[in-house]
Design an enzyme around this catalytic site. Structure first.
Site, short mmCIF file in Angstrom:
data_model
loop_
_atom_site.label_atom_id
_atom_site.label_comp_id
_atom_site.label_asym_id
_atom_site.label_seq_id
_atom_site.Cartn_x
_atom_site.Cartn_y
_atom_site.Cartn_z
N CYS A 92 0.85 -1.19 0.00
CA CYS A 92 0.00 0.00 0.00
C CYS A 92 0.88 1.24 0.00
O CYS A 92 1.76 1.40 0.87
CB CYS A 92 -0.89 -0.02 1.24
SG CYS A 92 -1.69 1.54 1.62
N GLU A 93 0.68 2.11 -0.97
CA GLU A 93 1.54 3.29 -1.06
C GLU A 93 1.21 4.34 0.00
O GLU A 93 1.99 5.28 0.20
CB GLU A 93 1.44 3.91 -2.46
CG GLU A 93 0.13 4.55 -2.78
CD GLU A 93 0.12 5.17 -4.18
OE1 GLU A 93 1.10 4.97 -4.92
OE2 GLU A 93 -0.87 5.83 -4.53
N HIS A 94 0.10 4.18 0.72
CA HIS A 94 -0.27 5.15 1.74
C HIS A 94 0.33 4.82 3.11
O HIS A 94 0.55 5.73 3.92
CB HIS A 94 -1.80 5.22 1.86
CG HIS A 94 -2.47 5.64 0.61
ND1 HIS A 94 -3.67 5.11 0.17
CD2 HIS A 94 -2.09 6.54 -0.35
CE1 HIS A 94 -4.01 5.66 -0.98
NE2 HIS A 94 -3.07 6.52 -1.32
N HIS A 95 0.58 3.53 3.37
CA HIS A 95 1.09 3.14 4.69
C HIS A 95 2.33 2.25 4.63
O HIS A 95 2.89 1.90 5.67
CB HIS A 95 0.00 2.40 5.48
CG HIS A 95 -1.24 3.20 5.72
ND1 HIS A 95 -2.34 3.14 4.88
CD2 HIS A 95 -1.54 4.10 6.68
CE1 HIS A 95 -3.27 3.96 5.32
NE2 HIS A 95 -2.82 4.56 6.40
N GLN A 133 -4.97 -0.77 -4.92
CA GLN A 133 -5.53 -1.93 -5.62
C GLN A 133 -6.26 -1.54 -6.89
O GLN A 133 -6.22 -2.26 -7.89
CB GLN A 133 -6.45 -2.69 -4.66
CG GLN A 133 -6.98 -4.00 -5.25
CD GLN A 133 -7.77 -4.80 -4.24
OE1 GLN A 133 -7.47 -4.78 -3.05
NE2 GLN A 133 -8.78 -5.50 -4.70
N HIS A 161 -6.01 -5.93 3.08
CA HIS A 161 -5.04 -4.86 3.28
C HIS A 161 -4.66 -4.77 4.75
O HIS A 161 -5.54 -4.57 5.60
CB HIS A 161 -5.61 -3.53 2.80
CG HIS A 161 -5.83 -3.47 1.32
ND1 HIS A 161 -5.12 -2.62 0.50
CD2 HIS A 161 -6.67 -4.16 0.51
CE1 HIS A 161 -5.53 -2.79 -0.76
NE2 HIS A 161 -6.47 -3.71 -0.77
N CYS A 163 -3.22 -2.41 6.15
CA CYS A 163 -3.51 -1.07 6.66
C CYS A 163 -4.94 -0.99 7.21
O CYS A 163 -5.26 -0.08 7.97
CB CYS A 163 -3.28 -0.01 5.59
SG CYS A 163 -4.24 -0.23 4.08
#
Length: 203
Positions: A92-95, A133, A161, A163
Site C-alpha cells: 500500500c503506497e499510503h502506509h 488496488q 489490506h 492497513c
C-alpha cells in the site's frame, strides 16, 4: 500496441522501468526510523535490521524480468481463457504495509494466445510496486489489452489490506474486490456475466 506476427519466434522481453533502489540510503533511513520510534538500531537484536528491511523492500518492489511468449491462435479459439487465484502481494503506497490476495485474469483471444504462466507474470510486474488496488487492477487489464490485442480482457483482484486489518478499523479478514474490463467482456452482457461467474463473483 498489438503483438505483430513478426514477433512469433522472438518473445518480447519485459523489464519494469523503475528508479534504481539506493540500498545504503534505505538502510540509513530505517536506522533513523528505529531511532525515531525510540529504539536503538545498534543494539544486538537490531544491529542488522536496517540492512534486512532495506533488502526486503527492494525485493518486494522489484518484479522479475520475463519474456512475453505468445502463439498464433491457429485453431481460432474464441472462448474465455481464465487463470484463477493468481497470488498477489503488493505494498500500500499510503502506509507501506502489505496487501495480498488473489487475481483472476481472463481474456478472449484474438489472433494470438498467451503462455498461461505469463498472466501471473503480468500481475507481478505491476504488483511489485507501491500501489493502490484500483490502479493495480487497471494496469494489468490495460497492459494485456495493449500488448495482446484480444477481443476482451477481464481482471478481478480480491485482497486483504494490512492497513485495514492491523491498524485503524482493524477489520481482520475483510477483502477488497476490484475489477477492470475491456472489449466484449465490458460491452457484451453475456460475456461479462460468464467472466464474473467463472471467477466466482456475481456481476
Amino acid at each position: 500496441m498489438a503483438i505483430s506476427a513478426d514477433l512469433e519466434a522472438v518473445p518480447l522481453h519485459i523489464v519494469a522501468s523503475r528508479a534504481e533502489i539506493d540500498l545504503p540510503a534505505a538502510e540509513r533511513a530505517v536506522a533513523d526510523l528505529l531511532k525515531a520510534l525510540g529504539r536503538d538500531p545498534h543494539s544486538s537484536h537490531l544491529a542488522d535490521t536496517p540492512r534486512r528491511v532495506a533488502n526486503a523492500y527492494a525485493e518486494m518492489l522489484t518484479p522479475r524480468e520475463f519474456a512475453l511468449t505468445t502463439f498464433p491462435n491457429d485453431e481460432g479459439y474464441d472462448e474465455l481463457v481464465l487463470a484463477k487465484d493468481i497470488p498477489v502481494q503488493s505494498l500500500c503506497e499510503h502506509h507501506l504495509l502489505p496487501f495480498q490476495g488473489v487475481a483472476h485474469v481472463g481474456y478472449l483471444p484474438g489472433d494470438r494466445i498467451l503462455g498461461l504462466s505469463k498472466l501471473a507474470r503480468v500481475v507481478e510486474l505491476f504488483a511489485r510496486d507501491l500501489q493502490v488496488q484500483e490502479r493495480l487492477t487497471k494496469q494489468v487489464a490495460d497492459w494485456l489489452q495493449d500488448h495482446l490485442a484480444p477481443q476482451g480482457v477481464g481482471v478481478v483482484i480480491e485482497a486483504e489490506h494490512q492497513c485495514m486489518s492491523l491498524r485503524g478499523v482493524r477489520a481482520v479478514g475483510s477483502r477488497t474486490v476490484t475489477s477492470a474490463l475491456h472489449g466484449v467482456l465490458r460491452d457484451k452482457p453475456s460475456s461479462r456475466q460468464e467472466f464474473f461467474a467463472l471467477t466466482g463473483l456475481t456481476p
